[in-house]
Design a protein around this motif. Structure first.
Motif, PDB file in Angstrom:
ATOM      1  N   ARG A 156       0.684  -0.996  -0.102  1.00  0.00           N
ATOM      2  CA  ARG A 156       0.082  -0.036  -0.077  1.00  0.00           C
ATOM      3  C   ARG A 156       0.957   1.148  -0.227  1.00  0.00           C
ATOM      4  O   ARG A 156       1.720   1.579   0.945  1.00  0.00           O
ATOM      5  CB  ARG A 156      -0.780   0.000   1.041  1.00  0.00           C
ATOM      6  N   SER A 157       0.794   2.099  -1.125  1.00  0.00           N
ATOM      7  CA  SER A 157       1.882   3.122  -1.166  1.00  0.00           C
ATOM      8  C   SER A 157       1.445   4.268  -0.198  1.00  0.00           C
ATOM      9  O   SER A 157       2.227   4.926   0.178  1.00  0.00           O
ATOM     10  CB  SER A 157       1.805   3.662  -2.429  1.00  0.00           C
ATOM     11  N   SER A 158       0.218   4.570   0.211  1.00  0.00           N
ATOM     12  CA  SER A 158      -0.007   5.384   1.171  1.00  0.00           C
ATOM     13  C   SER A 158      -1.462   5.079   1.807  1.00  0.00           C
ATOM     14  O   SER A 158      -2.142   4.423   1.070  1.00  0.00           O
ATOM     15  CB  SER A 158      -0.216   6.908   0.851  1.00  0.00           C
ATOM     16  N   ARG A 159      -1.661   5.637   2.962  1.00  0.00           N
ATOM     17  CA  ARG A 159      -3.075   5.509   3.584  1.00  0.00           C
ATOM     18  C   ARG A 159      -4.072   6.029   2.582  1.00  0.00           C
ATOM     19  O   ARG A 159      -4.012   6.899   1.891  1.00  0.00           O
ATOM     20  CB  ARG A 159      -3.161   6.556   4.917  1.00  0.00           C
ATOM     21  N   LEU A 180      -5.207   4.120   0.113  1.00  0.00           N
ATOM     22  CA  LEU A 180      -5.073   3.284  -1.278  1.00  0.00           C
ATOM     23  C   LEU A 180      -5.111   1.798  -0.896  1.00  0.00           C
ATOM     24  O   LEU A 180      -4.899   1.354   0.008  1.00  0.00           O
ATOM     25  CB  LEU A 180      -3.856   3.812  -1.921  1.00  0.00           C
ATOM     26  N   SER A 181      -5.259   1.235  -2.196  1.00  0.00           N
ATOM     27  CA  SER A 181      -5.538  -0.191  -2.051  1.00  0.00           C
ATOM     28  C   SER A 181      -3.982  -0.780  -1.927  1.00  0.00           C
ATOM     29  O   SER A 181      -3.224  -0.215  -2.357  1.00  0.00           O
ATOM     30  CB  SER A 181      -6.241  -0.921  -3.399  1.00  0.00           C
ATOM     31  N   HIS A 182      -3.885  -2.112  -1.366  1.00  0.00           N
ATOM     32  CA  HIS A 182      -2.582  -2.640  -1.529  1.00  0.00           C
ATOM     33  C   HIS A 182      -2.557  -3.138  -3.109  1.00  0.00           C
ATOM     34  O   HIS A 182      -3.571  -3.735  -3.562  1.00  0.00           O
ATOM     35  CB  HIS A 182      -2.632  -3.901  -0.659  1.00  0.00           C
ATOM     36  N   GLY A 223       5.884   2.175   0.499  1.00  0.00           N
ATOM     37  CA  GLY A 223       4.897   1.682   0.915  1.00  0.00           C
ATOM     38  C   GLY A 223       4.623   1.947   2.507  1.00  0.00           C
ATOM     39  O   GLY A 223       5.808   2.510   3.193  1.00  0.00           O
ATOM     40  N   SER A 278       2.295  -0.017   4.196  1.00  0.00           N
ATOM     41  CA  SER A 278       1.838  -1.452   4.590  1.00  0.00           C
ATOM     42  C   SER A 278       2.267  -2.381   3.569  1.00  0.00           C
ATOM     43  O   SER A 278       2.234  -2.071   2.523  1.00  0.00           O
ATOM     44  CB  SER A 278       0.445  -1.414   4.818  1.00  0.00           C
ATOM     45  N   GLU A 330      -8.001   2.767   8.268  1.00  0.00           N
ATOM     46  CA  GLU A 330      -8.044   1.456   7.649  1.00  0.00           C
ATOM     47  C   GLU A 330      -8.382   0.316   8.689  1.00  0.00           C
ATOM     48  O   GLU A 330      -8.381   0.605   9.954  1.00  0.00           O
ATOM     49  CB  GLU A 330      -6.493   1.119   7.197  1.00  0.00           C
ATOM     50  N   ARG A 378     -13.113   3.673  -1.263  1.00  0.00           N
ATOM     51  CA  ARG A 378     -12.530   2.969  -2.143  1.00  0.00           C
ATOM     52  C   ARG A 378     -13.597   2.215  -2.945  1.00  0.00           C
ATOM     53  O   ARG A 378     -13.709   2.147  -4.234  1.00  0.00           O
ATOM     54  CB  ARG A 378     -11.175   1.924  -1.771  1.00  0.00           C
TER      55      ARG A 378
END
Lengths: 99, 324
Positions: A18-21, A23-25, A53, A55, B31, B159
């Motif tokens: 996950r590049s940043s909070r 966004l999706s993995h 990333g 995460s 999250e 999302r």
């Protein structure tokens, strides 16, 4: 025992970053590791050396079931010829504001 | 999450709350693995599952028209739209499951009437023009509501909404063009379009929820940045968008108080009948019983499919074990 049999066979892991909070993995690549914990650590070292990333997920590659790439055309045929799923298909309302 | 349900706030909980508040203040996303206040979780479960239920129940009015749509093209479009609604329900159920509630629990809540869905689907859709009004007004209002939700503070919700909004871009246009075709048709077709717009206009405006003064939960949701704009702000934005669209169509919006207000830079519009809104919410709408009965029947009648699929998977797994 031959050399080939002594070779270490660590399982393959697929790595998702996950590049940043917010966004999706996203799949970044794969690596070999003896267990999940080391897979995460190795993934950090291998795939986030430039702070790519915040995460990481690792998934045993053997746990992934994929569609058959050779069947690509037939398998994904259904959406083709169905342009009416896109807004651009509806040209009579093209100039209408906020639509 | 045990920390969140503990009645007394321990020092560590206070620091967790501070971390949560800081993320919200910085416009960051929360999250599933993050600590969150129990009330935040509950609010999201309620809102997101209600949203998912609305997509699922929302298949019914249009599903009813697929066989009667006036051309093969219209049938194909309507099917694509109903498919999208099923898909959107599934995205939202999955996103809600990240908060620790199961799919079965959510479905139970829908089927027992414990969980709500959007009241708009408790209105009947007796004419073909209603497929146009639902697309133009109902989906239009839904989109106005949903676009800001793409920035909701809970990551999985935001999302899912990005995906949903992208896919819905054709929904409103196809409805608008159904009405446009009718308005370019015979006098009888024009009357049919107008009669339908007359019935859907006010219920569509009520989709944004009660006025701000009567919507106490809204403020907390806005503080948590789940909601980004108030009910009244979104309603105003929607009215401002549909007035020029109605002019393009040549239909009249059934509101004698609707007029441009130069000072405000917005359209003024009349009071809505909130007694009707609350009555439908309580269950006395045209189709509350019908929609729920149909949903329950679909679930019960689909039980054998779920059982067969599970039995097949179990048998395949056990024969794999025998083979290895």
């Amino acid at each position: 025992m031959t050399g080939a049999e002594r070779r270490e066979t660590w399982p393959l892991w697929e790595v998702f970053v996950r590049s940043s909070r917010g966004l999706s993995h996203v799949h970044a690549g794969s690596l070999h590791a003896p267990d999940a914990e080391l897979a995460v650590r190795n993934a950090r070292d291998l795939y986030t050396r430039r702070s790519e990333g915040v995460s990481i997920w690792v998934v045993p590659a053997s746990a992934i079931t994929a569609s058959d790439p050779d069947e690509k055309d037939a398998y994904f045929e259904s959406p083709r010829g169905k342009d009416f799923r896109r807004a651009t298909y509806y040209t009579a309302s093209e100039s209408v504001p906020h639509l | 999450m045990s920390a969140a349900t503990s009645p007394t706030a321990s020092p560590s909980e206070a620091s967790k709350l501070a971390a949560f508040d800081a993320l919200i203040a910085e416009n960051q996303r929360i999250e599933p693995s993050d600590w969150m206040p129990e009330a935040y979780r509950k609010t999201l479960v309620r809102q997101m599952s209600q949203h998912a239920h609305s997509e699922i129940i929302g298949m019914q009015p249009e599903g009813n028209w697929i066989t009667r749509a006036p051309s093969l093209k219209r049938k194909a479009i309507l099917m694509a739209k109903v498919q999208d609604e099923a898909g959107h329900g599934l995205y939202l159920y999955s996103a809600t499951e990240t908060l620790g509630i199961t799919r079965d629990e959510m479905l139970d809540q829908l089927h027992t009437g414990k969980a709500k869905y959007s009241s708009i689907f408790n209105y009947l859709a007796p004419s073909w023009a209603d497929m146009g009004s639902i697309g133009w007004l109902v989906d239009g209002a839904a989109i106005a509501n949903q676009v800001p939700l793409c920035r909701a503070s809970y990551g999985p919700y935001g999302r899912a909404m990005v995906r949903i909004c992208k896919e819905e871009s054709f929904h409103q246009r196809q409805g608008f063009e159904i009405l446009l075709a009718l308005m370019n048709g015979t006098e009888a077709q024009q009357r049919m379009a107008q009669e339908s717009v007359d019935r859907w206009y006010a219920p569509a405006l009520m989709m944004f929820g009660p006025p701000d003064a009567e919507s106490p939960n809204s403020q907390q949701s806005m503080a948590w940045k789940i909601k980004r704009f108030s009910n009244d702000d979104l309603r105003q934005r929607f009215v401002d968008m549909i007035v020029p669209q109605a002019e393009f169509l040549g239909v009249t919006l059934p509101d004698p108080d609707l007029r441009w207000n130069e000072d405000r830079g917005h359209y003024d519009f009349g009071e809505l009948d909130w007694d009707e809104f609350y009555a439908v919410l309580r269950g006395s709408g045209q189709a509350n019983a019908l929609r729920l009965a149909k949903r329950r029947a679909a679930h019960d009648e689909g039980a054998w499919v779920r059982e067969a699929a599970r039995a097949y998977a179990e048998r395949a797994a056990s024969s794999e074990r025998l083979a290895s």
